[in-house]
Motif scaffolding. Sequence first.
Motif, PDB file in Angstrom:
ATOM      1  N   GLU A   1     -29.756 -14.909  -2.834  1.00  0.00           N
ATOM      2  CA  GLU A   1     -30.795 -15.151  -1.837  1.00  0.00           C
ATOM      3  C   GLU A   1     -30.367 -16.218  -0.843  1.00  0.00           C
ATOM      4  OE1 GLU A   1     -35.548 -16.337  -1.591  1.00  0.00           O
ATOM      5  OE2 GLU A   1     -34.591 -15.997  -3.540  1.00  0.00           O
ATOM      6  N   ARG A   2     -29.777 -17.277  -1.371  1.00  0.00           N
ATOM      7  CA  ARG A   2     -29.351 -18.376  -0.498  1.00  0.00           C
ATOM      8  C   ARG A   2     -28.233 -17.927   0.431  1.00  0.00           C
ATOM      9  NH1 ARG A   2     -31.644 -22.783   1.656  1.00  0.00           N
ATOM     10  NH2 ARG A   2     -30.046 -24.319   2.201  1.00  0.00           N
ATOM     11  N   LEU A   3     -27.320 -17.113  -0.080  1.00  0.00           N
ATOM     12  CA  LEU A   3     -26.204 -16.639   0.732  1.00  0.00           C
ATOM     13  C   LEU A   3     -26.703 -15.758   1.872  1.00  0.00           C
ATOM     14  CD1 LEU A   3     -23.142 -16.943   0.776  1.00  0.00           C
ATOM     15  CD2 LEU A   3     -22.977 -14.869  -0.594  1.00  0.00           C
ATOM     16  N   ILE A   4     -27.617 -14.841   1.576  1.00  0.00           N
ATOM     17  CA  ILE A   4     -28.159 -13.961   2.613  1.00  0.00           C
ATOM     18  C   ILE A   4     -28.961 -14.768   3.631  1.00  0.00           C
ATOM     19  CG2 ILE A   4     -29.738 -12.043   3.047  1.00  0.00           C
ATOM     20  CD1 ILE A   4     -28.880 -10.904   0.319  1.00  0.00           C
ATOM     21  N   ASP A   5     -29.743 -15.739   3.150  1.00  0.00           N
ATOM     22  CA  ASP A   5     -30.496 -16.596   4.075  1.00  0.00           C
ATOM     23  C   ASP A   5     -29.561 -17.334   5.021  1.00  0.00           C
ATOM     24  OD1 ASP A   5     -32.863 -15.824   2.963  1.00  0.00           O
ATOM     25  OD2 ASP A   5     -33.161 -17.649   1.770  1.00  0.00           O
ATOM     26  N   ARG A   6     -28.442 -17.804   4.486  1.00  0.00           N
ATOM     27  CA  ARG A   6     -27.518 -18.563   5.327  1.00  0.00           C
ATOM     28  C   ARG A   6     -26.790 -17.657   6.318  1.00  0.00           C
ATOM     29  NH1 ARG A   6     -25.590 -23.416   5.523  1.00  0.00           N
ATOM     30  NH2 ARG A   6     -26.542 -24.127   3.603  1.00  0.00           N
ATOM     31  N   ILE A   7     -26.499 -16.416   5.909  1.00  0.00           N
ATOM     32  CA  ILE A   7     -25.889 -15.461   6.836  1.00  0.00           C
ATOM     33  C   ILE A   7     -26.822 -15.225   8.025  1.00  0.00           C
ATOM     34  CG2 ILE A   7     -25.197 -13.039   7.123  1.00  0.00           C
ATOM     35  CD1 ILE A   7     -24.221 -13.138   4.187  1.00  0.00           C
ATOM     36  N   GLU A   8     -28.116 -15.103   7.720  1.00  0.00           N
ATOM     37  CA  GLU A   8     -29.099 -14.847   8.775  1.00  0.00           C
ATOM     38  C   GLU A   8     -29.437 -16.097   9.569  1.00  0.00           C
ATOM     39  OE1 GLU A   8     -32.332 -13.133   6.654  1.00  0.00           O
ATOM     40  OE2 GLU A   8     -31.318 -11.196   6.347  1.00  0.00           O
TER      41      GLU A   8
ATOM     42  N   MET B   1     -17.495 -18.217   7.656  1.00  0.00           N
ATOM     43  CA  MET B   1     -17.772 -17.646   6.341  1.00  0.00           C
ATOM     44  C   MET B   1     -18.785 -18.534   5.615  1.00  0.00           C
ATOM     45  SD  MET B   1     -17.218 -15.154   4.249  1.00  0.00           S
ATOM     46  CE  MET B   1     -15.671 -14.369   4.746  1.00  0.00           C
ATOM     47  N   MET B   2     -19.904 -17.932   5.188  1.00  0.00           N
ATOM     48  CA  MET B   2     -20.900 -18.653   4.415  1.00  0.00           C
ATOM     49  C   MET B   2     -20.508 -18.605   2.943  1.00  0.00           C
ATOM     50  SD  MET B   2     -22.728 -19.595   6.827  1.00  0.00           S
ATOM     51  CE  MET B   2     -22.600 -19.167   8.567  1.00  0.00           C
ATOM     52  N   MET B   3     -20.647 -19.739   2.243  1.00  0.00           N
ATOM     53  CA  MET B   3     -20.184 -19.808   0.865  1.00  0.00           C
ATOM     54  C   MET B   3     -21.192 -20.492  -0.036  1.00  0.00           C
ATOM     55  SD  MET B   3     -16.095 -20.626   1.132  1.00  0.00           S
ATOM     56  CE  MET B   3     -16.133 -21.641   2.600  1.00  0.00           C
ATOM     57  N   VAL B   4     -21.251 -20.004  -1.265  1.00  0.00           N
ATOM     58  CA  VAL B   4     -21.975 -20.676  -2.348  1.00  0.00           C
ATOM     59  C   VAL B   4     -20.959 -21.003  -3.426  1.00  0.00           C
ATOM     60  CG1 VAL B   4     -23.707 -20.457  -4.151  1.00  0.00           C
ATOM     61  CG2 VAL B   4     -24.178 -19.537  -1.883  1.00  0.00           C
ATOM     62  N   ASN B   5     -20.948 -22.240  -3.846  1.00  0.00           N
ATOM     63  CA  ASN B   5     -20.013 -22.710  -4.864  1.00  0.00           C
ATOM     64  C   ASN B   5     -20.691 -22.601  -6.225  1.00  0.00           C
ATOM     65  OD1 ASN B   5     -17.897 -24.000  -6.180  1.00  0.00           O
ATOM     66  ND2 ASN B   5     -18.578 -26.052  -5.620  1.00  0.00           N
ATOM     67  N   TYR B   6     -20.146 -21.735  -7.110  1.00  0.00           N
ATOM     68  CA  TYR B   6     -20.731 -21.554  -8.443  1.00  0.00           C
ATOM     69  C   TYR B   6     -19.940 -22.328  -9.486  1.00  0.00           C
ATOM     70  CZ  TYR B   6     -21.871 -19.432 -12.917  1.00  0.00           C
ATOM     71  OH  TYR B   6     -22.224 -19.246 -14.232  1.00  0.00           O
ATOM     72  N   ASP B   7     -20.681 -23.007 -10.369  1.00  0.00           N
ATOM     73  CA  ASP B   7     -20.099 -23.753 -11.489  1.00  0.00           C
ATOM     74  C   ASP B   7     -19.253 -24.924 -11.024  1.00  0.00           C
ATOM     75  OD1 ASP B   7     -20.001 -24.151 -14.242  1.00  0.00           O
ATOM     76  OD2 ASP B   7     -18.063 -23.178 -14.441  1.00  0.00           O
TER      77      ASP B   7
ATOM     78  N   SER C   1     -11.907  -9.129   7.319  1.00  0.00           N
ATOM     79  CA  SER C   1     -11.544  -7.839   7.898  1.00  0.00           C
ATOM     80  C   SER C   1     -12.568  -6.759   7.592  1.00  0.00           C
ATOM     81  CB  SER C   1     -10.161  -7.404   7.391  1.00  0.00           C
ATOM     82  OG  SER C   1     -10.185  -7.166   5.995  1.00  0.00           O
ATOM     83  N   HIS C   2     -13.314  -6.904   6.496  1.00  0.00           N
ATOM     84  CA  HIS C   2     -14.354  -5.943   6.136  1.00  0.00           C
ATOM     85  C   HIS C   2     -15.716  -6.311   6.734  1.00  0.00           C
ATOM     86  CE1 HIS C   2     -11.435  -4.568   3.084  1.00  0.00           C
ATOM     87  NE2 HIS C   2     -12.140  -3.452   3.059  1.00  0.00           N
ATOM     88  N   GLY C   3     -15.759  -7.353   7.519  1.00  0.00           N
ATOM     89  CA  GLY C   3     -17.024  -7.750   8.124  1.00  0.00           C
ATOM     90  C   GLY C   3     -17.937  -8.499   7.192  1.00  0.00           C
ATOM     91  N   VAL C   4     -17.410  -8.978   6.050  1.00  0.00           N
ATOM     92  CA  VAL C   4     -18.211  -9.748   5.108  1.00  0.00           C
ATOM     93  C   VAL C   4     -18.291 -11.188   5.599  1.00  0.00           C
ATOM     94  CG1 VAL C   4     -18.357 -10.585   2.726  1.00  0.00           C
ATOM     95  CG2 VAL C   4     -17.566  -8.259   3.190  1.00  0.00           C
ATOM     96  N   ARG C   5     -19.508 -11.730   5.596  1.00  0.00           N
ATOM     97  CA  ARG C   5     -19.699 -13.083   6.119  1.00  0.00           C
ATOM     98  C   ARG C   5     -20.296 -14.031   5.090  1.00  0.00           C
ATOM     99  NH1 ARG C   5     -16.460 -11.563   8.793  1.00  0.00           N
ATOM    100  NH2 ARG C   5     -16.253 -11.447  11.059  1.00  0.00           N
ATOM    101  N   GLY C   6     -20.295 -13.622   3.823  1.00  0.00           N
ATOM    102  CA  GLY C   6     -20.804 -14.503   2.780  1.00  0.00           C
ATOM    103  C   GLY C   6     -20.127 -14.232   1.455  1.00  0.00           C
ATOM    104  N   ILE C   7     -19.685 -15.289   0.743  1.00  0.00           N
ATOM    105  CA  ILE C   7     -19.038 -15.113  -0.562  1.00  0.00           C
ATOM    106  C   ILE C   7     -19.534 -16.170  -1.543  1.00  0.00           C
ATOM    107  CG2 ILE C   7     -16.936 -14.055   0.355  1.00  0.00           C
ATOM    108  CD1 ILE C   7     -15.542 -16.759  -0.009  1.00  0.00           C
TER     109      ILE C   7
END
Length: 346
Positions: A315-322, A140-146, A114-120
């Motif tokens: 960096e990876r999240l922004i690259d994937r959004i683009e 939604m683009m995602m990076v899995n941490y840990d 709803s906020h226009g966010v496309r990466g978490i």
Amino acid sequence: MANIRDVAKHAGVSVSTVSNVLNGRTDQMRAETLERIQQSMQTLNYFPNRVAQQLKTGHAKMIGLLVPSIVNPSFAALAREVDLAAKKRLYRVLIGNTYRQVEEEEAFLDDMFSHGVRGIIVAACDIEKPHFVQAAKQGMMMVNYDGRMPANVESDGFTLDSVSMDNVDAGRMAAEHLIARGCRTLIFATVAGMTPSRAHKIEGFLSVVKQHGLYREGMIVEGQAMAAYGDTEMTELGRALAQKIGQQSPLPDGIVAINDAFGIGLMTGLHQAGINVPEQISIVGIDNISLSELVYPGLTSIMPPLKEMAEVMVERLIDRIENPALAPQEYLFPPSLVTRQSVREA
């Protein structure tokens, strides 16, 4: 109120150059030019119209960070590094505390859309839950941490990157250090409730004690949390578990704690029970939070390269959004040992 043309005039550059800064296109820009534009924005009190940017690009220059609980110092440290990495790229970070509750995770994902966010960045959660899979299908683009890369990655539209410290190596390194310092009766102290990262740390620990012929039943000692997984209770859980450990016979002489907050709680509880650290029991934590060098004795810990990991995630999240077509990758970072006074001399 200043606008983008005022900033360009004040900085002595073109409007398109200022626009490049606002949209993160600064790779080819001279550092002095970027600094001059940023200074002009500050001098003129210029704030870019985020709504207009979102209408133009289809997404906001924001990313999400989903953590089980910011109360846990490990996740607080992660949030700081992610925020710093995002700001360098002119992105903001929205943080969600979910306490590993499905309804909270679903609500966070809905809020991001709803906020226009496309990466978490999804920290220490089961990324293969249906709502994460569905969010990925919706763009939604995602990076899995840990957590390691899921088995079904790239299948059925579920694509994401994973970034983690090598938790198996972390558990192995902690056990090796205790054994090298003469400890022979080891235990691994943790919280009841298994996550992938906890399982990997225990795996590394057990591989070492078996290799040295020190394995015995009951080496994994668990504390029972009030809430699932104990993310908000680590220090208290460690202190409570110390009472149980102090009654064991024979008394263990070396403990690997699941994380530093748990290890600090253990040291406090052992001290209250009249047990000396490190002379009677040595302790190694995992995470190397800032408090570990401030307590007495200082807690020896296994350190993840958190700054580098955050840089890669953002960096990876922004690259994937683009460029959503990017193939997913797994990034596994080696840990390092930080020695302090909680482990006895050899």
